[in-house]
Scaffold this active site. Structure first.
Site, short mmCIF file in Angstrom:
data_model
loop_
_atom_site.label_atom_id
_atom_site.label_comp_id
_atom_site.label_asym_id
_atom_site.label_seq_id
_atom_site.Cartn_x
_atom_site.Cartn_y
_atom_site.Cartn_z
N ASP A 2 0.78 -1.00 0.05
CA ASP A 2 -0.36 -0.46 0.09
C ASP A 2 0.93 1.45 -0.13
O ASP A 2 1.74 2.23 0.67
CB ASP A 2 -0.75 0.11 1.38
CG ASP A 2 -2.33 1.33 1.37
OD1 ASP A 2 -2.22 1.28 -0.03
OD2 ASP A 2 -2.61 1.44 2.13
N ARG A 15 0.19 8.67 -10.83
CA ARG A 15 -0.58 7.45 -9.59
C ARG A 15 0.34 6.58 -10.02
O ARG A 15 1.12 5.38 -9.60
CB ARG A 15 -1.69 7.18 -9.41
CG ARG A 15 -2.48 8.17 -8.44
CD ARG A 15 -3.83 7.68 -8.67
NE ARG A 15 -3.93 6.17 -7.91
CZ ARG A 15 -4.34 5.98 -6.93
NH1 ARG A 15 -4.05 6.66 -5.67
NH2 ARG A 15 -4.25 4.39 -6.91
N ASN A 50 -10.65 -3.42 -6.75
CA ASN A 50 -9.54 -2.83 -7.26
C ASN A 50 -10.26 -2.67 -8.80
O ASN A 50 -9.46 -1.64 -9.49
CB ASN A 50 -8.45 -3.31 -7.52
CG ASN A 50 -6.98 -2.54 -6.60
OD1 ASN A 50 -6.29 -3.74 -5.79
ND2 ASN A 50 -7.78 -1.52 -5.73
#
Length: 229
Positions: A2, A15, A50
């Site tokens: 994470d 990202r 996800n």
């Protein structure tokens, strides 16, 4: 694993840069775990939840994972690592990536140095539902179902119970990870973001794990009238 997004955000990067930077961590942690004598290592790479992320990010992740698998397949095989994938059944997974997963498992299936399980398109609840369906299809009588029987119908049933879960970036959630297998796992939440996590961090977590007194719901011998040493 994470913290990729926050790592990129701190650097004013997209990202996707955080996901790309995570590759070095993955390889470093695999090597460190193998050197430390870890026999089973699982990496939570992509969850069933996800799929809710933006399509562009998902597409990038699929391409990145395929590149990483193809790039490091021979290295993993040379290290004697057996590779397996937990999940990876959703039809949205690109066919070439699914084939790469299958090829890597075939290439390394005879290895016994360490078992690396990549949880990809994985969800603990999904696995429990799959086990229940398997029991029903097999016609197992209700009274015959115990914990061992149920566990035998889970996907990849020879996976042992999890001893230690390390969740980077300081987040403290299970996030649907191997819900059956983590029943008595120890948990460590290092604050470091995953792209910055390296072998020394892993070794610190292993050291902390070895210091813990695992009683599995029982009590220490001296607390139960047992001998003091």
């Amino acid at each position: 694993m994470d913290g990729n997004g926050r790592w990129a955000q701190q650097r004013s990067l997209p990202r996707t840069s955080g996901h790309r930077a995570a590759e070095a961590t993955v390889i470093d942690v695999i090597e460190a775990a193998r050197s430390a004598g870890v026999e089973w290592l699982s990496l939570y790479a992509f969850s069933t939840e996800n799929w809710r992320r933006p399509g562009e990010e998902i597409d990038f992740l699929m391409r990145l994972v395929r590149r990483v698998v193809r790039k490091h397949a021979l290295l993993l095989h040379a290290r004697g690592i057996r590779c397996r994938f937990l999940g990876a059944e959703d039809p949205r997974i690109p066919a070439p990536l699914a084939q790469d997963f299958a090829d890597l498992m075939t290439l390394t299936e005879g290895n016994r140095g360490m078992t690396l399980t990549v949880a990809f398109d994985h969800g603990g609840r999904q696995d429990i539902v799959a086990a229940a369906r398997s029991l029903i299809r097999a016609g197992v009588a209700a009274d015959a179902v115990d914990q061992a029987c149920f566990a035998a119908h889970l996907p990849v049933p020879d996976t042992p119970d999890v001893d230690l879960v390390i969740r980077t970036s300081g987040e403290q959630r299970i996030s649907n990870f191997m819900l059956w297998q983590v029943a008595y796992a120890e948990w460590i939440f290092p604050p470091v973001l995953w792209p910055d996590f390296r072998a020394p961090h892993l070794l610190e977590c292993l050291h902390e794990y070895r210091r813990r007194d695992r009683r599995f719901g029982g009590v220490a011998p001296q607390a139960n009238g047992g001998p003091h040493r």
